[in-house]
Enzyme design. Structure first.
Site, PDB file in Angstrom:
ATOM      1  N   ASP A  16       0.825  -1.207   0.000  1.00 52.70           N
ATOM      2  CA  ASP A  16       0.000   0.000   0.000  1.00 52.70           C
ATOM      3  C   ASP A  16       0.866   1.266   0.000  1.00 52.70           C
ATOM      4  O   ASP A  16       0.876   2.028   0.956  1.00 52.70           O
ATOM      5  CB  ASP A  16      -0.922  -0.048   1.228  1.00 52.70           C
ATOM      6  CG  ASP A  16      -1.817   1.174   1.336  1.00 52.70           C
ATOM      7  OD1 ASP A  16      -2.093   1.818   0.311  1.00 52.70           O
ATOM      8  OD2 ASP A  16      -2.219   1.500   2.478  1.00 52.70           O
ATOM      9  N   GLU A  73       3.969  -7.586   7.280  1.00 51.85           N
ATOM     10  CA  GLU A  73       2.742  -8.287   6.905  1.00 51.85           C
ATOM     11  C   GLU A  73       2.935  -9.339   5.827  1.00 51.85           C
ATOM     12  O   GLU A  73       2.286  -9.293   4.777  1.00 51.85           O
ATOM     13  CB  GLU A  73       1.657  -7.285   6.482  1.00 51.85           C
ATOM     14  CG  GLU A  73       1.268  -6.369   7.619  1.00 51.85           C
ATOM     15  CD  GLU A  73      -0.064  -5.651   7.393  1.00 51.85           C
ATOM     16  OE1 GLU A  73      -0.661  -5.811   6.323  1.00 51.85           O
ATOM     17  OE2 GLU A  73      -0.485  -4.935   8.333  1.00 51.85           O
ATOM     18  N   TYR A  85      -6.329  -2.908  12.898  1.00 51.85           N
ATOM     19  CA  TYR A  85      -7.257  -1.835  12.527  1.00 51.85           C
ATOM     20  C   TYR A  85      -8.694  -2.142  12.947  1.00 51.85           C
ATOM     21  O   TYR A  85      -9.627  -1.851  12.210  1.00 51.85           O
ATOM     22  CB  TYR A  85      -7.158  -1.586  11.012  1.00 51.85           C
ATOM     23  CG  TYR A  85      -5.803  -1.021  10.615  1.00 51.85           C
ATOM     24  CD1 TYR A  85      -5.582   0.349  10.641  1.00 51.85           C
ATOM     25  CD2 TYR A  85      -4.758  -1.855  10.249  1.00 51.85           C
ATOM     26  CE1 TYR A  85      -4.353   0.883  10.303  1.00 51.85           C
ATOM     27  CE2 TYR A  85      -3.521  -1.335   9.918  1.00 51.85           C
ATOM     28  CZ  TYR A  85      -3.313   0.034   9.943  1.00 51.85           C
ATOM     29  OH  TYR A  85      -2.095   0.554   9.616  1.00 51.85           O
ATOM     30  N   GLU A  91       1.184  -0.847  14.108  1.00 51.08           N
ATOM     31  CA  GLU A  91       0.313   0.004  13.280  1.00 51.08           C
ATOM     32  C   GLU A  91      -1.080   0.028  13.884  1.00 51.08           C
ATOM     33  O   GLU A  91      -1.608  -1.016  14.293  1.00 51.08           O
ATOM     34  CB  GLU A  91       0.185  -0.544  11.843  1.00 51.08           C
ATOM     35  CG  GLU A  91       1.423  -0.386  10.983  1.00 51.08           C
ATOM     36  CD  GLU A  91       1.194  -0.826   9.537  1.00 51.08           C
ATOM     37  OE1 GLU A  91       0.023  -0.877   9.090  1.00 51.08           O
ATOM     38  OE2 GLU A  91       2.192  -1.137   8.868  1.00 51.08           O
TER      39      GLU A  91
HETATM   40  C1  GCB Z   1      -1.196  -2.151   6.846  1.00 52.09           C
HETATM   41  C2  GCB Z   1       0.071  -2.055   6.083  1.00 52.09           C
HETATM   42  C3  GCB Z   1       0.350  -0.646   5.584  1.00 52.09           C
HETATM   43  C4  GCB Z   1      -0.936  -0.022   5.065  1.00 52.09           C
HETATM   44  C5  GCB Z   1      -1.938   0.043   6.195  1.00 52.09           C
HETATM   45  C6  GCB Z   1      -3.282   0.644   5.766  1.00 52.09           C
HETATM   46  O1  GCB Z   1      -1.419  -3.038   7.614  1.00 52.09           O
HETATM   47  O2  GCB Z   1       1.181  -2.540   6.785  1.00 52.09           O
HETATM   48  O3  GCB Z   1       1.336  -0.700   4.594  1.00 52.09           O
HETATM   49  O4  GCB Z   1      -0.728   1.243   4.508  1.00 52.09           O
HETATM   50  O5  GCB Z   1      -2.188  -1.246   6.673  1.00 52.09           O
HETATM   51  O6  GCB Z   1      -3.468   1.848   5.927  1.00 52.09           O
HETATM   52  O7  GCB Z   1      -4.108  -0.095   5.253  1.00 52.09           O
END
Ligand code: GCB
Length: 508
Positions: A99, A333, A385, A421
């Protein structure tokens, strides 16, 4: 790319190299029509000895860069739809299995440098602490028949030693240790002598510090340390990933303003300028290889492993002497569920440990408790997330799931955990009460409540918000303006509400 240059005056009898700090992805290099070689992978340096191919004037240096995205490259791209690889099934253009925008080309400086005909090849500096004293251990790779003179100066110390061998140690009584908030550096000078004459000299800033995992704690200089900071990208309007030193200085100023003490080099090694400043400003760095979006389908797997082995070697080689680097991350990841991932990472872990047994080694996972590689990795790093991609908009529902998951990971592996994250896309200037997704209020609340929740767990040793700044990525239905908007600062480095909130929390 091509450029012409003349041989600098006085370099005729030296070994001359051309050094590329980063070319993404595959570079092939010629000098005056002579093929010098190739290098695969961005974000890590490589060089060629060019003395034999040089002429005094008008040398022509030519570089061909191939930035194609392919499944057997790392990071992979154009991966065929495959149940083992979830990212490939989402629509992402250009089709990287990651991403961020796949900027390619020469992204960092290209330098000519000259060294003595026989020169210091390499040096490795490690440090230990006993009570208030520190020891600086220096390992030299140098031409035979020479003597090495080593001097360490700073903070009231001026120590020297000589050796005809490869290794020596300098003991520093009452050492000024290196740590965030007190980034004390000593100046180390190594001189090589033959018949009493100095023929090579190298200087290196050295920070005396230790980093250890003991049980489920992370110890810096023997004391528990907590990482507060970010994932980030080398990304800026107009220049893309091209090195802009002013942006580096700005980003450190923002991280200091907000109270961060740490970052991870998501998802590739950052510039050497960034790393030098981390030492000087006192940031703890998780240094990550370019292995993002790995998948474990049989086809191309051996090749991807070979490329990753090269990255681990080159990263440790480049960054091993930075006190700021406190951990190696082998990958971000990886789609690790298939069993093939375990021997893959075991091999990379063993390689990293054989090159550097002083730092913890990890991977950053989105699999969590089922990631079998955590059996042998030193630290648990999790990206999550809840409340965003799942339980969207419902922080209340997401947080208990996060706690349940990290508790399960701790229960199973008994190691320190960093939430590497967490975050929420946010349109700067969009406000909502009650907070809703994409508003500045939602991001601020999401980040604050996540931090307060994970801090109830003593085995959590760090929190890295995703992301320091908004950044360019591929086109996708969930990426308006082709931006990932999870920055707490905008792409042009203006604070959103969450930056102010973090500043409150981190300066508490
Ligand atoms: C993740 C990735 C990261 C993405 C992020 C997202 O888990 O490691 O590269 O940018 O999520 O914002 O979806």
């Amino acid at each position: 790319y091509q450029t012409r240059f003349d041989l600098p005056w006085g370099w005729e009898n030296k070994q001359v190299f051309v050094r590329f700090a980063s070319v993404n992805y595959l570079a092939e290099v010629w000098l005056n029509g002579v093929y010098l070689g190739q290098h695969e992978g961005g974000h890590l340096p490589f060089q060629f000895l060019i003395s034999g191919a040089l002429q005094p004037e008008g040398n022509l240096l030519v570089v061909r860069v191939d930035g194609a995205l392919a499944p057997d490259r790392v990071p992979p791209g154009n991966v065929p739809a495959d149940p083992l690889h979830s990212f490939a099934n989402s629509v992402n253009y250009p089709p990287g299995s990651f991403d961020f925008f796949p900027f390619c080309g020469i992204q960092r400086p290209v330098l000519l440098y000259a060294v003595a005909p026989a020169a210091l090849e390499d040096m490795t500096v490690t440090t230990t602490i006993q009570g208030s004293a520190g020891s600086v251990h220096v390992l030299l790779d140098r031409p035979s028949g020479s003597t090495a003179r080593v001097r360490l100066q700073g903070h009231g110390a001026d120590l020297a030693a000589e050796t005809g061998g490869d290794a020596l140690a300098l003991d520093v009584p009452d050492a000024a240790l290196w740590a965030p908030g007190a980034p004390n550096l000593y100046d180390l000078t190594v001189e090589l002598l033959r018949d009493g004459q100095v023929f090579d000299r190298y200087c290196l800033p050295v920070g005396i510090r230790t980093i250890q995992v003991v049980g489920d704690a992370l110890l810096l200089n023997g004391q528990p340390v907590y990482l507060k900071g970010f994932g980030r990208h080398e990304d800026f309007p107009v220049t893309g990933r091209g090195l802009v030193e002013a942006v580096i200085v700005k980003d450190y100023a923002l991280m200091e303003w907000v109270g961060a003490n740490s970052f991870r080099t998501t998802h590739y090694p950052y510039s050497e300028q960034m790393m030098d400043l981390a030492d000087r400003l006192g940031f703890l760095v998780i240094a990550e290889t370019p292995a993002v979006g790995l998948f474990f389908a049989e086809s191309g797997l051996r090749r991807r492993l070979q490329v990753c082995r090269g990255y681990v070697r080159e990263l440790v080689d480049r960054d091993k002497n930075h006190p700021s680097v406190v951990m190696w991350s082998l990958a971000n990841e990886p789609h690790s569920r298939p069993l093939a991932a375990v021997p893959f990472f075991r091999e990379l872990y063993d390689l990293a440990k054989s090159l550097d047994d002083t730092r913890p080694v990890t991977i950053v996972s989105h699999i969590g408790v089922d990631d079998l590689s955590f059996e042998f990795l030193d630290v648990l790093c999790l990206n999550r997330y809840y409340g965003w991609y799942t339980q969207s908009g419902r922080i209340d529902e997401g947080l208990p799931l996060l706690l349940e998951e990290i508790d399960a990971m701790h229960e199973k592996f008994h190691k320190p955990l960093i939430l590497t994250e967490f975050g929420a896309d946010t349109l700067p200037g969009h406000h909502a009460q009650p907070p809703e997704m994409f508003s500045e209020e939602f991001q601020a609340e999401f980040i604050e409540r996540t931090i307060r929740a994970i801090r109830t767990r003593p085995f959590v040793v760090g929190e890295h918000v995703w992301n320091l700044c908004d950044f360019k990525t591929g086109q996708a239905v969930h990426r308006a303006q082709s931006l990932n908007l999870k920055g707490v600062f905008t792409r042009d480095r203006r604070p959103k509400l969450a930056a102010h909130k973090l500043r409150e929390i981190w300066k508490e």
